[in-house]
Write a protein that holds these residues in place. Structure first.
Motif, PDB file in Angstrom:
ATOM      1  N   TRP A 175      35.944  45.923  48.541  1.00  0.00           N
ATOM      2  CA  TRP A 175      34.998  46.287  47.492  1.00  0.00           C
ATOM      3  C   TRP A 175      33.703  45.499  47.580  1.00  0.00           C
ATOM      4  O   TRP A 175      32.622  46.042  47.389  1.00  0.00           O
ATOM      5  CB  TRP A 175      35.601  46.012  46.115  1.00  0.00           C
ATOM      6  CG  TRP A 175      36.915  46.636  45.855  1.00  0.00           C
ATOM      7  CD1 TRP A 175      37.415  47.787  46.415  1.00  0.00           C
ATOM      8  CD2 TRP A 175      37.924  46.148  44.966  1.00  0.00           C
ATOM      9  NE1 TRP A 175      38.664  48.049  45.924  1.00  0.00           N
ATOM     10  CE2 TRP A 175      39.007  47.059  45.021  1.00  0.00           C
ATOM     11  CE3 TRP A 175      38.024  45.050  44.117  1.00  0.00           C
ATOM     12  CZ2 TRP A 175      40.160  46.895  44.265  1.00  0.00           C
ATOM     13  CZ3 TRP A 175      39.164  44.882  43.357  1.00  0.00           C
ATOM     14  CH2 TRP A 175      40.222  45.791  43.431  1.00  0.00           C
ATOM     15  N   ALA A 176      33.839  44.188  47.833  1.00  0.00           N
ATOM     16  CA  ALA A 176      32.666  43.324  47.773  1.00  0.00           C
ATOM     17  C   ALA A 176      32.905  42.042  48.563  1.00  0.00           C
ATOM     18  O   ALA A 176      34.049  41.648  48.801  1.00  0.00           O
ATOM     19  CB  ALA A 176      32.343  42.976  46.317  1.00  0.00           C
ATOM     20  N   PHE A 177      31.801  41.397  48.966  1.00  0.00           N
ATOM     21  CA  PHE A 177      31.848  40.091  49.607  1.00  0.00           C
ATOM     22  C   PHE A 177      31.050  39.118  48.746  1.00  0.00           C
ATOM     23  O   PHE A 177      29.966  39.446  48.260  1.00  0.00           O
ATOM     24  CB  PHE A 177      31.242  40.140  51.009  1.00  0.00           C
ATOM     25  CG  PHE A 177      32.074  40.896  52.002  1.00  0.00           C
ATOM     26  CD1 PHE A 177      33.056  40.244  52.739  1.00  0.00           C
ATOM     27  CD2 PHE A 177      31.880  42.251  52.201  1.00  0.00           C
ATOM     28  CE1 PHE A 177      33.834  40.937  53.655  1.00  0.00           C
ATOM     29  CE2 PHE A 177      32.659  42.955  53.108  1.00  0.00           C
ATOM     30  CZ  PHE A 177      33.633  42.299  53.836  1.00  0.00           C
ATOM     31  N   GLU A 178      31.604  37.918  48.586  1.00  0.00           N
ATOM     32  CA  GLU A 178      31.007  36.908  47.716  1.00  0.00           C
ATOM     33  C   GLU A 178      30.815  35.596  48.475  1.00  0.00           C
ATOM     34  O   GLU A 178      31.726  35.116  49.155  1.00  0.00           O
ATOM     35  CB  GLU A 178      31.919  36.666  46.513  1.00  0.00           C
ATOM     36  CG  GLU A 178      31.489  35.534  45.610  1.00  0.00           C
ATOM     37  CD  GLU A 178      32.577  35.130  44.620  1.00  0.00           C
ATOM     38  OE1 GLU A 178      32.291  34.256  43.767  1.00  0.00           O
ATOM     39  OE2 GLU A 178      33.704  35.669  44.704  1.00  0.00           O
ATOM     40  N   ALA A 179      29.627  35.016  48.362  1.00  0.00           N
ATOM     41  CA  ALA A 179      29.366  33.699  48.929  1.00  0.00           C
ATOM     42  C   ALA A 179      29.449  32.659  47.817  1.00  0.00           C
ATOM     43  O   ALA A 179      28.953  32.872  46.709  1.00  0.00           O
ATOM     44  CB  ALA A 179      27.989  33.657  49.574  1.00  0.00           C
ATOM     45  N   GLU A 180      30.096  31.547  48.135  1.00  0.00           N
ATOM     46  CA  GLU A 180      30.217  30.445  47.177  1.00  0.00           C
ATOM     47  C   GLU A 180      30.052  29.154  47.955  1.00  0.00           C
ATOM     48  O   GLU A 180      30.978  28.685  48.600  1.00  0.00           O
ATOM     49  CB  GLU A 180      31.573  30.496  46.480  1.00  0.00           C
ATOM     50  CG  GLU A 180      31.731  29.472  45.364  1.00  0.00           C
ATOM     51  CD  GLU A 180      33.066  29.614  44.657  1.00  0.00           C
ATOM     52  OE1 GLU A 180      33.900  28.699  44.807  1.00  0.00           O
ATOM     53  OE2 GLU A 180      33.278  30.631  43.973  1.00  0.00           O
ATOM     54  N   GLY A 181      28.847  28.584  47.900  1.00  0.00           N
ATOM     55  CA  GLY A 181      28.563  27.426  48.740  1.00  0.00           C
ATOM     56  C   GLY A 181      28.597  27.845  50.203  1.00  0.00           C
ATOM     57  O   GLY A 181      27.968  28.825  50.604  1.00  0.00           O
ATOM     58  N   ARG A 182      29.378  27.142  51.022  1.00  0.00           N
ATOM     59  CA  ARG A 182      29.507  27.493  52.433  1.00  0.00           C
ATOM     60  C   ARG A 182      30.733  28.378  52.689  1.00  0.00           C
ATOM     61  O   ARG A 182      31.044  28.684  53.827  1.00  0.00           O
ATOM     62  CB  ARG A 182      29.601  26.227  53.289  1.00  0.00           C
ATOM     63  CG  ARG A 182      28.310  25.417  53.296  1.00  0.00           C
ATOM     64  CD  ARG A 182      28.357  24.316  54.322  1.00  0.00           C
ATOM     65  NE  ARG A 182      28.481  24.848  55.675  1.00  0.00           N
ATOM     66  CZ  ARG A 182      28.501  24.089  56.762  1.00  0.00           C
ATOM     67  NH1 ARG A 182      28.404  22.770  56.640  1.00  0.00           N
ATOM     68  NH2 ARG A 182      28.611  24.623  57.954  1.00  0.00           N
ATOM     69  N   LEU A 183      31.396  28.784  51.605  1.00  0.00           N
ATOM     70  CA  LEU A 183      32.562  29.647  51.740  1.00  0.00           C
ATOM     71  C   LEU A 183      32.176  31.097  51.483  1.00  0.00           C
ATOM     72  O   LEU A 183      31.172  31.379  50.829  1.00  0.00           O
ATOM     73  CB  LEU A 183      33.653  29.218  50.750  1.00  0.00           C
ATOM     74  CG  LEU A 183      34.162  27.778  50.868  1.00  0.00           C
ATOM     75  CD1 LEU A 183      35.191  27.494  49.787  1.00  0.00           C
ATOM     76  CD2 LEU A 183      34.748  27.524  52.246  1.00  0.00           C
ATOM     77  N   CYS A 184      32.990  32.004  52.004  1.00  0.00           N
ATOM     78  CA  CYS A 184      32.761  33.429  51.776  1.00  0.00           C
ATOM     79  C   CYS A 184      34.097  34.107  51.532  1.00  0.00           C
ATOM     80  O   CYS A 184      35.120  33.729  52.134  1.00  0.00           O
ATOM     81  CB  CYS A 184      32.044  34.052  52.969  1.00  0.00           C
ATOM     82  SG  CYS A 184      31.392  35.698  52.629  1.00  0.00           S
TER      83      CYS A 184
END
Length: 273
Positions: A175-184
């Motif tokens: 459904w979607a991709f999310e970036a959080e800091g250096r994580l994905c």
């Protein structure tokens, strides 16, 4: 690309350094000559990805030095040596910061030796060399079955991680991709899973399928269930009846995203003025 291999090469990237891994993925995808099947930081994940890849892996780009391995200085060479004996093993392009291991690499039969820092022209040259080698091998086998030039009708899958396990997610279910800091992370019916690529690298691979709605989010429009506006903020509800995720929309992207979503509807609302 030469005439015999019209489809992009399936590529595996084994590189422990996060920036180098993502940059190489971007160069491979932007070349138009390759499609990255998996990009991983360790030999364990590379082995699992190679054996369980959703589509053929024609070439593996392997770093020599892999931090975290038992013998990090030459872990990539050891992995190549093991898989070189496997029938149907992919061609190998060695990636490294020095020429120290060149002789050993060619003894193992690698197709090319790619020095860091990578450049677009050098990556394209490596892909052309691998294509030529594969075409030569096919000619020698005199295979009567032509290579299928189009794989667009075949489902594509994303390689993600849950703990130490690899999870293959059908692209249609991502459904979607999310970036959080250096994580994905990828959001799918099975949950929120780790992905070993940056959001920019994922966008380079899947740019035709996803909308960039926020600096930290990519979404697949068919999975957007609603648009909510409250206190000046716009949010997309993405998912299905069992599970959904709230995705923020950047203020400067609201009009563009709204128009893009309305364009996919058979019937819609009166456009607001």
């Amino acid at each position: 690309m030469n005439t015999m291999t019209s489809r992009p090469l399936g590529a595996l990237v084994l590189e422990d350094e996060w920036p180098a891994r993502n940059y190489l993925v971007e160069l491979l995808e932007q070349s138009g000559r390759a499609r990255v099947v998996a990009a991983v930081p360790s030999t364990t994940l590379a082995t699992a990805a190679l054996l369980g890849a959703p589509e053929p892996v024609d070439v593996a780009f392997v770093d020599v030095h892999l931090a975290g391995e038992l013998e990090p200085e030459a872990a990539g060479l050891t992995w190549i040596e093991v898989f070189a004996r496997v029938p149907g093993a992919p061609r190998v392009v060695l990636t490294t910061a020095s020429r120290e291991h060149a002789l050993r690499a060619y003894e193992l039969g690698v197709s090319d030796y790619l020095l860091k820092p990578f450049t677009a022209s050098r990556v394209a040259e490596s892909l052309e060399r691998v294509s030529a080698t594969l075409n030569s091998e096919r000619s020698e086998r005199l295979s009567p079955a032509p290579v299928n030039a189009s794989t667009s009708s075949e489902p594509r899958r994303i390689v993600a991680r849950r703990g130490k396990s690899l999870v293959f997610v059908d692209l249609r279910d991502a459904w979607a991709f999310e970036a959080e800091g250096r994580l994905c992370f990828v959001h799918a019916p099975v949950g929120r899973l780790d992905v070993d690529l940056s959001l920019a690298a994922i966008e380079a691979v899947l740019r035709e399928s996803y909308l960039r709605v926020h600096r930290n989010w990519l979404v697949m429009s068919p999975h957007v269930r609603s648009i909510e506006r409250e206190s000046g903020e716009t949010t997309l509800i993405v998912g299905n009846d069992q599970r959904s995720v709230r995705v923020p929309v950047a203020r400067d992207r609201v009009a563009t995203i709204r128009d893009a979503l309305l364009a996919t509807a058979v019937v819609g609302l009166r456009r607001e003025h």
